[in-house]
Scaffold this motif. Structure first.
Motif, PDB file in Angstrom:
ATOM      1  N   GLY A   1       7.750  25.813  59.433  1.00 16.55           N
ATOM      2  CA  GLY A   1       7.721  25.290  60.797  1.00 16.55           C
ATOM      3  C   GLY A   1       6.444  24.506  61.058  1.00 16.55           C
ATOM      4  N   LEU A   2       5.324  25.010  60.482  1.00 17.76           N
ATOM      5  CA  LEU A   2       4.053  24.304  60.635  1.00 17.76           C
ATOM      6  C   LEU A   2       4.137  22.933  59.987  1.00 17.76           C
ATOM      7  N   MET A   3       4.752  22.898  58.782  1.00 16.50           N
ATOM      8  CA  MET A   3       4.927  21.610  58.104  1.00 16.50           C
ATOM      9  C   MET A   3       5.767  20.661  58.947  1.00 16.50           C
ATOM     10  N   MET A   4       6.883  21.219  59.459  1.00 13.52           N
ATOM     11  CA  MET A   4       7.750  20.389  60.282  1.00 13.52           C
ATOM     12  C   MET A   4       6.989  19.904  61.523  1.00 13.52           C
ATOM     13  N   GLY A   5       6.170  20.807  62.073  1.00 17.50           N
ATOM     14  CA  GLY A   5       5.395  20.441  63.249  1.00 17.50           C
ATOM     15  C   GLY A   5       4.455  19.278  62.966  1.00 17.50           C
ATOM     16  N   LEU A   6       3.780  19.344  61.789  1.00 16.96           N
ATOM     17  CA  LEU A   6       2.826  18.287  61.461  1.00 16.96           C
ATOM     18  C   LEU A   6       3.528  16.941  61.370  1.00 16.96           C
ATOM     19  N   ILE A   7       4.752  16.962  60.809  1.00 14.49           N
ATOM     20  CA  ILE A   7       5.452  15.686  60.629  1.00 14.49           C
ATOM     21  C   ILE A   7       6.152  15.243  61.904  1.00 14.49           C
ATOM     22  N   CYS A   8       6.837  16.191  62.559  1.00  8.73           N
ATOM     23  CA  CYS A   8       7.790  15.801  63.599  1.00  8.73           C
ATOM     24  C   CYS A   8       7.267  15.926  65.022  1.00  8.73           C
ATOM     25  N   LEU A   9       6.213  16.710  65.242  1.00  5.69           N
ATOM     26  CA  LEU A   9       5.914  17.024  66.649  1.00  5.69           C
ATOM     27  C   LEU A   9       5.368  15.851  67.448  1.00  5.69           C
ATOM     28  N   ARG A  10       4.910  14.812  66.751  1.00  2.03           N
ATOM     29  CA  ARG A  10       4.472  13.695  67.587  1.00  2.03           C
ATOM     30  C   ARG A  10       5.649  12.829  68.019  1.00  2.03           C
ATOM     31  N   LEU A  11       6.811  13.169  67.516  1.00  2.00           N
ATOM     32  CA  LEU A  11       8.010  12.441  67.937  1.00  2.00           C
ATOM     33  C   LEU A  11       8.605  13.111  69.156  1.00  2.00           C
ATOM     34  N   ARG A  12       9.356  12.328  69.923  1.00  2.00           N
ATOM     35  CA  ARG A  12       9.968  12.863  71.129  1.00  2.00           C
ATOM     36  C   ARG A  12      11.471  12.629  71.084  1.00  2.00           C
ATOM     37  N   GLY A  13      12.162  13.467  71.843  1.00  2.00           N
ATOM     38  CA  GLY A  13      13.572  13.228  72.119  1.00  2.00           C
ATOM     39  C   GLY A  13      14.426  12.979  70.897  1.00  2.00           C
ATOM     40  N   ALA A  14      15.098  11.830  70.915  1.00  2.00           N
ATOM     41  CA  ALA A  14      16.059  11.514  69.869  1.00  2.00           C
ATOM     42  C   ALA A  14      15.395  11.450  68.495  1.00  2.00           C
ATOM     43  N   TYR A  15      14.169  10.897  68.432  1.00  2.00           N
ATOM     44  CA  TYR A  15      13.543  10.721  67.127  1.00  2.00           C
ATOM     45  C   TYR A  15      13.134  12.057  66.533  1.00  2.00           C
ATOM     46  N   PHE A  16      12.741  12.996  67.403  1.00  2.00           N
ATOM     47  CA  PHE A  16      12.457  14.348  66.913  1.00  2.00           C
ATOM     48  C   PHE A  16      13.724  14.942  66.299  1.00  2.00           C
ATOM     49  N   ALA A  17      14.850  14.786  67.003  1.00  2.00           N
ATOM     50  CA  ALA A  17      16.109  15.348  66.508  1.00  2.00           C
ATOM     51  C   ALA A  17      16.466  14.746  65.152  1.00  2.00           C
ATOM     52  N   LEU A  18      16.320  13.412  65.017  1.00  2.00           N
ATOM     53  CA  LEU A  18      16.658  12.766  63.750  1.00  2.00           C
ATOM     54  C   LEU A  18      15.725  13.237  62.637  1.00  2.00           C
ATOM     55  N   ALA A  19      14.434  13.395  62.963  1.00  2.00           N
ATOM     56  CA  ALA A  19      13.483  13.833  61.940  1.00  2.00           C
ATOM     57  C   ALA A  19      13.826  15.239  61.464  1.00  2.00           C
ATOM     58  N   THR A  20      14.216  16.125  62.390  1.00  2.00           N
ATOM     59  CA  THR A  20      14.559  17.476  61.959  1.00  2.00           C
ATOM     60  C   THR A  20      15.818  17.462  61.100  1.00  2.00           C
ATOM     61  N   LEU A  21      16.739  16.562  61.446  1.00  2.00           N
ATOM     62  CA  LEU A  21      17.969  16.439  60.647  1.00  2.00           C
ATOM     63  C   LEU A  21      17.630  16.076  59.205  1.00  2.00           C
ATOM     64  N   ALA A  22      16.653  15.166  59.042  1.00  2.00           N
ATOM     65  CA  ALA A  22      16.258  14.761  57.695  1.00  2.00           C
ATOM     66  C   ALA A  22      15.435  15.852  57.020  1.00  2.00           C
ATOM     67  N   PHE A  23      14.671  16.587  57.816  1.00  2.00           N
ATOM     68  CA  PHE A  23      13.727  17.560  57.249  1.00  2.00           C
ATOM     69  C   PHE A  23      14.414  18.641  56.425  1.00  2.00           C
ATOM     70  N   VAL A  24      15.623  19.058  56.856  1.00  2.00           N
ATOM     71  CA  VAL A  24      16.329  20.137  56.131  1.00  2.00           C
ATOM     72  C   VAL A  24      16.504  19.806  54.663  1.00  2.00           C
ATOM     73  N   GLU A  25      16.687  18.506  54.360  1.00  2.00           N
ATOM     74  CA  GLU A  25      16.974  18.112  52.979  1.00  2.00           C
ATOM     75  C   GLU A  25      15.854  18.548  52.036  1.00  2.00           C
ATOM     76  N   ILE A  26      14.621  18.568  52.522  1.00  2.00           N
ATOM     77  CA  ILE A  26      13.494  18.837  51.622  1.00  2.00           C
ATOM     78  C   ILE A  26      13.545  20.265  51.069  1.00  2.00           C
ATOM     79  N   PRO A  27      13.534  21.314  51.924  1.00  2.00           N
ATOM     80  CA  PRO A  27      13.645  22.655  51.326  1.00  2.00           C
ATOM     81  C   PRO A  27      14.964  22.872  50.592  1.00  2.00           C
TER      82      PRO A  27
END
Lengths: 285, 332
Positions: free
Chosen positions: B112-138
């Protein structure tokens, strides 16, 4: 060997361009993220597969049917999207996510979870150029993406309608002030998007196994390319597609095929991390 | 005069509503508590409700982040890391699940910390898209790290849920469906308590302010990044713990399953349908929708019964943006 990787990367990239075009156009004009994009693509593939396999239609004649199916669904989708409240982008993600789940399960019901492929033997044949390997399938992908982009380019840059579409992409409110029917442009974008999906779907079925849950990957590719290219830039979409395709085929060779799925995700995250506003950046090219 | 009578009616209504809610909650919990007796330990029904409680915990955990206005499409990342973390620790190191389950939560929080570092500066729709992509890594890393995770073969033979020993008193939660049911029940109850506490604390107020108007929240001195990160970490931790419980409950995991879209989608759908700014809504949605799905739609449509979730999500977004419980309790 490197030329082979390069060729397969470019052809994969051309295919990704086809996958992404519909998504990019719909997003550009209406600001709706259509997460059901991949599912629509797979559905187009399935409709073509069904005609080709069950009714023994020639493959080329299945395209109009696939386009028709997607067109009807997209018009319905557009009605749903137009009812959304602010914030449109976020709500469109949630809504289309629901649509994706719905379509995925309908396909599971109609076509079962088996893997299906539209097998066109000719596409695997080798096109003879001494020194490197290139198949008819790869050539088809390359040229069909160029031709479709060309038609789209003429539509967007040479016609009055295209001007109105581009104006809507640039600034919805200003376009409305200038007398452009923005709602109609939205419907039109969904229609053109549907045609593009209907063209890409059957091709998807030729080079990739069709199964209900595979659409997610295509959606991710479409998002990555759209954000990479920036809105309303046809030229940079093809560049973005090629870069992604090359990155994937080099990853396959250097790290192994199973790492490929991570490439577009990493690319998208990098883009979003370094251009936090995504599309506001100028993109590449 | 009119004003005060209005205020009085309003207060009366609120008071009555709170009483009704408490009575309903008490009744619901009583029902869930006595469920094994009511269904005479019918294994199938109990399994469905165990799973429903697990999904309720996922939806509650998702909502810890959701209340700040962010929509995550990537919670399967935490779920999968939790499941794999706990399963591997207990398989390889032979540790008791009492230790591995919380540790799995910590792994998920780390992710979650990793995801936070990458995604938390994004808002709204872009945050959602980034989290969608993030799952692929683990997911891809777990699938490829054959030496540790056995890759796409998955892990089998994971130890069951643990035994609780207090003095001479032993409860083996892994022994039967009833025991597992109670463990998941207690966990969901604890999580409900945590969510209630967080939502009613200053942090809850801060998150609500961030959701309504982030810039104004920052202007009145709320440390936006800190609170968003904190809510993401808590959400990740509990999702990881739920994932670990799932691993020990089902005792078989593979990357495509635990990192699948299913476990990203379901908590989000349940939380949004139940009402993502309410405490009880997400859990309520899980307890209603999952049994409906399993008891009614699954027998009717063995393939594709999950269309229910998509349909419910679409209807909610269009007609009840605050969700079912939100519509019933906050908007009126």
């Amino acid at each position: 060997m490197w030329t082979t990787i390069f060729v397969s990367g470019i052809s994969l990239g051309s295919f990704y361009v086809l996958v992404a075009l519909g998504f990019a156009l719909i997003f550009g004009v209406t600001r709706n993220f259509n997460l059901a994009h991949g599912e629509l693509l797979v559905l187009a593939g399935y409709s073509s597969y069904w005609l080709w396999k069950v009714w023994a239609f020639p493959f080329v004649l299945t395209f109009p049917f696939a386009i028709l199916v997607i067109l009807l669904i997209c018009l319905g989708l557009q009605r749903l999207f137009s009812r959304l409240r602010d914030p449109i982008e976020l709500n469109s993600i949630v809504l289309s996510f629901g649509v994706a789940v719905l379509i995925q399960n309908s396909m599971l019901f109609c076509f079962s979870g088996d893997y299906r492929l539209i097998r066109i033997p000719m596409l695997n044949q080798r096109f003879h150029i001494p020194g490197f390997y290139i198949s008819y399938g790869q050539l088809t992908l390359f040229f069909s993406s160029l031709i479709i982009l060309g038609i789209l380019y003429v539509l967007m840059y040479q016609t009055y309608l295209g001007k109105a579409l581009r104006a809507t992409i640039q600034d919805k409110d200003a376009a409305a002030l200038a007398g452009i029917n923005v709602a109609a442009m939205g419907t039109l974008a969904f229609c053109i998007g549907a045609v593009l999906i209907g063209l890409a779907g059957p091709l998807y079925g030729c080079i990739h196994y069709l199964y209900p849950s595979t659409g997610n990957e295509a959606t991710l590719v479409a998002i990555t390319i759209t954000i990479f290219a920036g809105v309303g830039r046809l030229g940079s979409i093809i560049l973005a597609g090629w870069i992604l395709g090359l990155a994937e085929s080099f990853t396959v060779v250097l790290c192994g095929a199973s790492w490929r799925e991570m490439v577009s995700a990493v690319l998208l995250l990098t883009l979003l991390a370094f251009r936090p506003h995504g599309i506001l950046g100028k993109g590449e090219g | 005069m009119i004003q005060s009578s209005f205020t009085k009616t309003f207060q009366d209504n609120t008071k009555r509503r709170v009483t009704v809610d408490r009575a309903g909650l008490f009744l619901g919990l009583l029902l869930l508590f006595t469920l094994p007796l009511l269904v005479q330990s019918n294994d199938y029904i109990l399994q469905v409700f165990t799973h429903a409680l697990l999904l309720a915990s996922l939806a509650l955990a998702w909502n810890l982040l959701g209340v700040s206005g962010s929509i995550s499409l990537g919670h399967a990342a935490f779920f999968g890391v939790g499941a794999y973390g706990s399963a591997l620790l207990s398989l390889e190191q032979g540790l008791s699940p009492w230790i591995t389950i919380p540790l799995a939560g910590l792994f998920a929080a780390g992710l979650g910390l990793m995801m936070g570092l990458i995604c938390l500066r994004l808002r709204g729709a872009y945050f959602a898209l980034a989290t969608l992509a993030f799952v692929e890594i683990p997911r891809v890393i777990t699938g490829n790290w054959d030496a540790l995770t056995k890759g796409s073969l998955g892990l089998v033979g994971i130890s069951g849920l643990p035994t609780l020993c207090v003095g001479d008193w032993h409860v083996d939660f892994g022994a039967g469906t009833t025991a597992s049911y109670y463990l998941v029940f207690v966990y969901s109850l604890v999580l409900l308590g945590v969510v209630t506490f967080v939502f009613r604390s200053n942090m809850g107020l801060a998150l609500e302010a961030i959701r309504d108007e982030e810039i104004a929240a920052e202007a009145v001195g709320i440390h936006v990044t800190k609170y968003r990160l904190l809510s993401l970490l808590m959400s990740a931790f509990f999702t990881g713990v739920s994932g670990a419980c799932y691993a020990h409950l089902v005792r078989y995991i593979e990357p495509g399953l635990v990192y699948g879209l299913h476990f990203s989608a379901i908590p989000m759908i349940l939380a949004i349908c139940g009402g993502r700014f309410t405490i009880l809504g997400p859990a309520l949605a899980a307890m209603v929708l999952y049994p409906v799905d399993q008891f009614i739609f699954h027998p009717l449509l063995p393939a594709g019964h999950e269309f229910l979730y998509g349909a419910v999500l679409i209807l909610t977004v269009l007609f009840m943006p605050n969700g079912f419980w939100g519509r019933l309790r906050n908007a009126s």
